[in-house]
Design a protein around this motif. Structure first.
Motif, PDB file in Angstrom:
ATOM      1  N   ILE A   1       0.841  -1.197   0.000  1.00 23.75           N
ATOM      2  CA  ILE A   1       0.000   0.000   0.000  1.00 23.75           C
ATOM      3  C   ILE A   1       0.877   1.248   0.000  1.00 23.75           C
ATOM      4  O   ILE A   1       1.949   1.267   0.581  1.00 23.75           O
ATOM      5  N   ARG A   2       0.398   2.258  -0.673  1.00 21.28           N
ATOM      6  CA  ARG A   2       1.163   3.497  -0.881  1.00 21.28           C
ATOM      7  C   ARG A   2       1.575   4.171   0.432  1.00 21.28           C
ATOM      8  O   ARG A   2       2.669   4.696   0.550  1.00 21.28           O
ATOM      9  N   GLU A   3       0.673   4.154   1.409  1.00 23.32           N
ATOM     10  CA  GLU A   3       0.983   4.790   2.680  1.00 23.32           C
ATOM     11  C   GLU A   3       2.236   4.186   3.317  1.00 23.32           C
ATOM     12  O   GLU A   3       3.071   4.907   3.853  1.00 23.32           O
ATOM     13  N   MET A   4       2.356   2.868   3.242  1.00 22.11           N
ATOM     14  CA  MET A   4       3.535   2.221   3.822  1.00 22.11           C
ATOM     15  C   MET A   4       4.776   2.489   2.981  1.00 22.11           C
ATOM     16  O   MET A   4       5.879   2.567   3.532  1.00 22.11           O
TER      17      MET A   4
ATOM     18  N   ASP B   1      -1.385  -4.496   8.740  1.00 20.46           N
ATOM     19  CA  ASP B   1      -1.023  -4.561  10.159  1.00 20.46           C
ATOM     20  C   ASP B   1      -0.004  -3.471  10.494  1.00 20.46           C
ATOM     21  O   ASP B   1      -0.151  -2.761  11.493  1.00 20.46           O
ATOM     22  N   LEU B   2       1.022  -3.342   9.658  1.00 16.97           N
ATOM     23  CA  LEU B   2       2.041  -2.315   9.877  1.00 16.97           C
ATOM     24  C   LEU B   2       1.417  -0.928   9.957  1.00 16.97           C
ATOM     25  O   LEU B   2       1.763  -0.137  10.833  1.00 16.97           O
ATOM     26  N   TYR B   3       0.520  -0.634   9.048  1.00 22.77           N
ATOM     27  CA  TYR B   3      -0.111   0.679   9.033  1.00 22.77           C
ATOM     28  C   TYR B   3      -0.881   0.927  10.333  1.00 22.77           C
ATOM     29  O   TYR B   3      -0.797   2.008  10.919  1.00 22.77           O
ATOM     30  N   GLN B   4      -1.610  -0.074  10.782  1.00 23.04           N
ATOM     31  CA  GLN B   4      -2.358   0.082  12.033  1.00 23.04           C
ATOM     32  C   GLN B   4      -1.415   0.267  13.216  1.00 23.04           C
ATOM     33  O   GLN B   4      -1.706   1.044  14.125  1.00 23.04           O
ATOM     34  N   TRP B   5      -0.305  -0.428  13.233  1.00 23.44           N
ATOM     35  CA  TRP B   5       0.662  -0.283  14.321  1.00 23.44           C
ATOM     36  C   TRP B   5       1.274   1.112  14.327  1.00 23.44           C
ATOM     37  O   TRP B   5       1.354   1.756  15.361  1.00 23.44           O
ATOM     38  N   VAL B   6       1.699   1.577  13.148  1.00 21.73           N
ATOM     39  CA  VAL B   6       2.364   2.886  13.052  1.00 21.73           C
ATOM     40  C   VAL B   6       1.402   4.022  13.390  1.00 21.73           C
ATOM     41  O   VAL B   6       1.797   5.007  14.008  1.00 21.73           O
ATOM     42  N   THR B   7       0.157   3.880  13.007  1.00 23.95           N
ATOM     43  CA  THR B   7      -0.817   4.944  13.255  1.00 23.95           C
ATOM     44  C   THR B   7      -1.492   4.826  14.615  1.00 23.95           C
ATOM     45  O   THR B   7      -2.326   5.667  14.968  1.00 23.95           O
TER      46      THR B   7
ATOM     47  N   GLN C   1      -3.580   2.541  15.640  1.00 17.78           N
ATOM     48  CA  GLN C   1      -4.912   1.942  15.589  1.00 17.78           C
ATOM     49  C   GLN C   1      -4.935   0.554  16.218  1.00 17.78           C
ATOM     50  O   GLN C   1      -6.003   0.064  16.584  1.00 17.78           O
ATOM     51  N   ALA C   2      -3.769  -0.069  16.308  1.00 16.39           N
ATOM     52  CA  ALA C   2      -3.634  -1.389  16.936  1.00 16.39           C
ATOM     53  C   ALA C   2      -2.254  -1.455  17.587  1.00 16.39           C
ATOM     54  O   ALA C   2      -1.324  -0.765  17.164  1.00 16.39           O
ATOM     55  N   ALA C   3      -2.162  -2.268  18.610  1.00 16.24           N
ATOM     56  CA  ALA C   3      -0.882  -2.426  19.306  1.00 16.24           C
ATOM     57  C   ALA C   3       0.033  -3.353  18.506  1.00 16.24           C
ATOM     58  O   ALA C   3      -0.409  -4.393  18.017  1.00 16.24           O
ATOM     59  N   ALA C   4       1.281  -2.954  18.384  1.00 22.80           N
ATOM     60  CA  ALA C   4       2.279  -3.792  17.709  1.00 22.80           C
ATOM     61  C   ALA C   4       2.699  -4.921  18.649  1.00 22.80           C
ATOM     62  O   ALA C   4       2.636  -4.765  19.865  1.00 22.80           O
ATOM     63  N   PRO C   5       3.134  -6.041  18.088  1.00 22.64           N
ATOM     64  CA  PRO C   5       3.703  -7.089  18.940  1.00 22.64           C
ATOM     65  C   PRO C   5       4.870  -6.515  19.752  1.00 22.64           C
ATOM     66  O   PRO C   5       5.587  -5.627  19.281  1.00 22.64           O
ATOM     67  N   ASP C   6       5.037  -7.013  20.958  1.00 21.17           N
ATOM     68  CA  ASP C   6       6.050  -6.490  21.876  1.00 21.17           C
ATOM     69  C   ASP C   6       7.426  -6.361  21.237  1.00 21.17           C
ATOM     70  O   ASP C   6       8.120  -5.376  21.451  1.00 21.17           O
TER      71      ASP C   6
ATOM     72  N   ALA D   1       7.066   5.654  13.740  1.00 18.80           N
ATOM     73  CA  ALA D   1       5.923   6.576  13.858  1.00 18.80           C
ATOM     74  C   ALA D   1       6.401   8.002  14.122  1.00 18.80           C
ATOM     75  O   ALA D   1       5.846   8.952  13.564  1.00 18.80           O
ATOM     76  N   ARG D   2       7.415   8.161  14.953  1.00 18.90           N
ATOM     77  CA  ARG D   2       7.947   9.508  15.242  1.00 18.90           C
ATOM     78  C   ARG D   2       8.505  10.149  13.971  1.00 18.90           C
ATOM     79  O   ARG D   2       8.342  11.353  13.751  1.00 18.90           O
ATOM     80  N   ILE D   3       9.149   9.359  13.153  1.00 15.02           N
ATOM     81  CA  ILE D   3       9.723   9.887  11.908  1.00 15.02           C
ATOM     82  C   ILE D   3       8.631  10.140  10.873  1.00 15.02           C
ATOM     83  O   ILE D   3       8.664  11.122  10.141  1.00 15.02           O
ATOM     84  N   ALA D   4       7.632   9.273  10.860  1.00 12.51           N
ATOM     85  CA  ALA D   4       6.548   9.394   9.874  1.00 12.51           C
ATOM     86  C   ALA D   4       5.655  10.593  10.159  1.00 12.51           C
ATOM     87  O   ALA D   4       5.090  11.177   9.229  1.00 12.51           O
ATOM     88  N   THR D   5       5.551  10.973  11.429  1.00 13.34           N
ATOM     89  CA  THR D   5       4.676  12.086  11.808  1.00 13.34           C
ATOM     90  C   THR D   5       5.460  13.082  12.653  1.00 13.34           C
ATOM     91  O   THR D   5       5.228  13.200  13.856  1.00 13.34           O
TER      92      THR D   5
END
Length: 74
Positions: free
Chosen positions: A8-11, A44-50, A52-57, A67-71
């Motif tokens: 996906i383009r966002e990723m 899944d990656l998109y949801q973790w970075v944004t 919307q869902a918790a990333a695996p530990d 996420a800090r770099i992306a936003t």
């Protein structure tokens, strides 16, 4: 290349920016973890970075960094 040719383009944009800015600063262990992360599903990656869902530990610190770099603030 795997950072910018995603499903996906966002990723493409998020991981492309991260790879340009931070990839050269990663340790060998962090690079291996990033390589593992690139095998994960883009949705899944998109949801973790944004947040919307918790990333695996095992990916939490890396996802937070991406996420800090992306936003960047301001």
């Amino acid at each position: 290349m795997r950072s910018i040719r995603r499903g996906i383009r966002e990723m493409d944009m998020i991981l492309g920016r991260f790879s340009e800015i931070a990839l050269s600063d990663l340790s060998d262990d962090e690079l291996r973890l990033y390589d593992d992360l690139l095998s994960e599903n883009d949705h899944d990656l998109y949801q973790w970075v944004t947040g919307q869902a918790a990333a695996p530990d095992r990916f939490t610190a890396l996802i937070d960094r991406i996420a800090r770099i992306a936003t960047p603030a301001g």
